[in-house]
Scaffold this active site. Sequence first.
Site, short mmCIF file in Angstrom:
data_model
loop_
_atom_site.label_atom_id
_atom_site.label_comp_id
_atom_site.label_asym_id
_atom_site.label_seq_id
_atom_site.Cartn_x
_atom_site.Cartn_y
_atom_site.Cartn_z
N CYS A 172 -0.44 5.19 6.72
CA CYS A 172 -1.17 5.08 7.99
C CYS A 172 -0.30 4.37 9.03
O CYS A 172 0.08 3.21 8.85
CB CYS A 172 -2.47 4.33 7.78
SG CYS A 172 -3.52 5.01 6.47
N CYS A 204 -1.01 0.71 10.37
CA CYS A 204 -1.34 -0.34 9.41
C CYS A 204 -0.15 -1.20 9.04
O CYS A 204 0.91 -0.69 8.65
CB CYS A 204 -1.93 0.30 8.15
SG CYS A 204 -2.46 -0.92 6.93
N CYS A 242 -20.75 2.19 6.83
CA CYS A 242 -20.06 1.52 7.93
C CYS A 242 -18.78 2.31 8.20
O CYS A 242 -17.93 2.43 7.31
CB CYS A 242 -19.73 0.08 7.53
SG CYS A 242 -18.71 -0.82 8.72
N CYS A 244 -20.34 -6.08 2.08
CA CYS A 244 -19.82 -4.75 2.35
C CYS A 244 -18.46 -4.64 1.66
O CYS A 244 -17.63 -5.55 1.76
CB CYS A 244 -19.66 -4.52 3.85
SG CYS A 244 -18.96 -2.91 4.31
N CYS A 279 0.82 -1.21 0.00
CA CYS A 279 0.00 0.00 0.00
C CYS A 279 0.86 1.26 0.00
O CYS A 279 1.80 1.36 0.78
CB CYS A 279 -0.90 0.00 1.23
SG CYS A 279 -1.93 1.45 1.34
N CYS A 302 -17.32 -9.02 4.22
CA CYS A 302 -16.66 -7.73 4.02
C CYS A 302 -15.48 -7.94 3.08
O CYS A 302 -14.52 -8.64 3.43
CB CYS A 302 -16.19 -7.16 5.35
SG CYS A 302 -17.52 -7.01 6.57
N ARG A 314 -19.79 -2.89 16.38
CA ARG A 314 -19.06 -4.13 16.09
C ARG A 314 -17.71 -4.12 16.80
O ARG A 314 -16.95 -3.17 16.68
CB ARG A 314 -18.85 -4.26 14.58
CG ARG A 314 -18.14 -5.56 14.17
CD ARG A 314 -17.96 -5.61 12.66
NE ARG A 314 -19.22 -5.34 12.00
CZ ARG A 314 -19.33 -4.67 10.85
NH1 ARG A 314 -18.26 -4.20 10.27
NH2 ARG A 314 -20.51 -4.47 10.32
#
Length: 406
Positions: free
Chosen positions: A69, A72, A202, A142, A65, A109, A272
């Site tokens: 972040c 992450c 979400c 999702c 990626c 998901c 959740r």
Amino acid sequence: MDLLNTLVDKGLRRELPTREEALAVLATSDDELLDVVAAAGKVRRKWFGRRVKLNYLVNLKSGLCPEDCSYCSQRLGSKAEILKYTWLKPEEATQAAAAGVAGGAKRVCLVASGRGPTDRDVDRVGKTIEAIKEGNEGVEVCACLGLLSDGQAERLRDAGADAYNHNLNTSEATYGEITKTHTYADRVDTVQKAHAAGLSACSGLIAGMGESDEDLIDVVYALRELDADSVPVNFLIPFEGTPLAKEWNLTPQRALRILAMVRFVCPDVEVRIAGGREVHLRTMQPLALHLANSIFLGDYLTSEGQAGQADLDMIADAGFEVEGAGTTTLPAHRSEAAAAAVAAAPAGGMCGSASGAAPAAAGCGSACGGCSGHDAAPAQADAGEVRSDLVAVRRRGAGTDLAPNA
């Protein structure tokens, strides 16, 4: 305790607590913890009974990626030794999803690391959604693909997506401290795009990154203002090889207080327990079911969760029941409003602008990437101590030849 009686009354009326009341929940003592859980549990049962919704993650594309972040394991420059692979084929993703559905998951998901999808990526995910829906009647899907361009949410909806996940993660005031390659406003914009397209929004947070109580209140109030239907509460998984590897700031008691605060602020939404529950809640996970009405089943994006059967046993032993596919998760007033939003959304997807950015991860890592943590663990790791023994990198399921954990 007058505070808790007030918060219960407000939760049963869907009335927003004051910031001072929400902060007071986080400031309660360990001696008061069971009272806090019992009070928030009344609100949870009012809107969701004793049902627990199961969700199952499929990591469509792992690692590599370009976003930075700090939390992450898939970030630019991460030294975490996670699985790295490019897009799963629709049939591979469908096979992975089927394992979760067989284990009792009501929602699948689909997550892909990346700043945001290209139009080609949206087409690819659309085919995967169609394949999953065709093979699993009644399952919800999702998508979590990062920042969306104009028209992409509509195209995902037209392919059959029910929801879109994009977490705010932390407060607007501190967002720049964890990420430099995109902004808090970018994330809000994507959640709004999902809403406008008629998708269920979400969006959640990550606790344990060194934020203050005020930061936690800010992000949860922002999520209520965005009217997210589902709020995943993640607890930072301090992956070795990431900038936050030494941020072991949470105790099980602190994690429960955070969940209780979220329930009081967002009484009638799907709360959740997401990444990090095994690491930080540990043996107190069953208590968290009195606060949250939804969990992930089995493994996460880049790390392993406790065995899927252990999740099911925990739910049954705690006196809860798995929510069936034929049951509407949200209370009637929210589900009816959601249906009206879908009906009012523009028909037909617009052609979204192709993004030249390399696919990356505005929705990955700790935000959805859980942990194992089900081995014996100390009450709390010393601040600054790296506890790699509590985090098991995922080596099974999607992207491997081994059977998934579901």
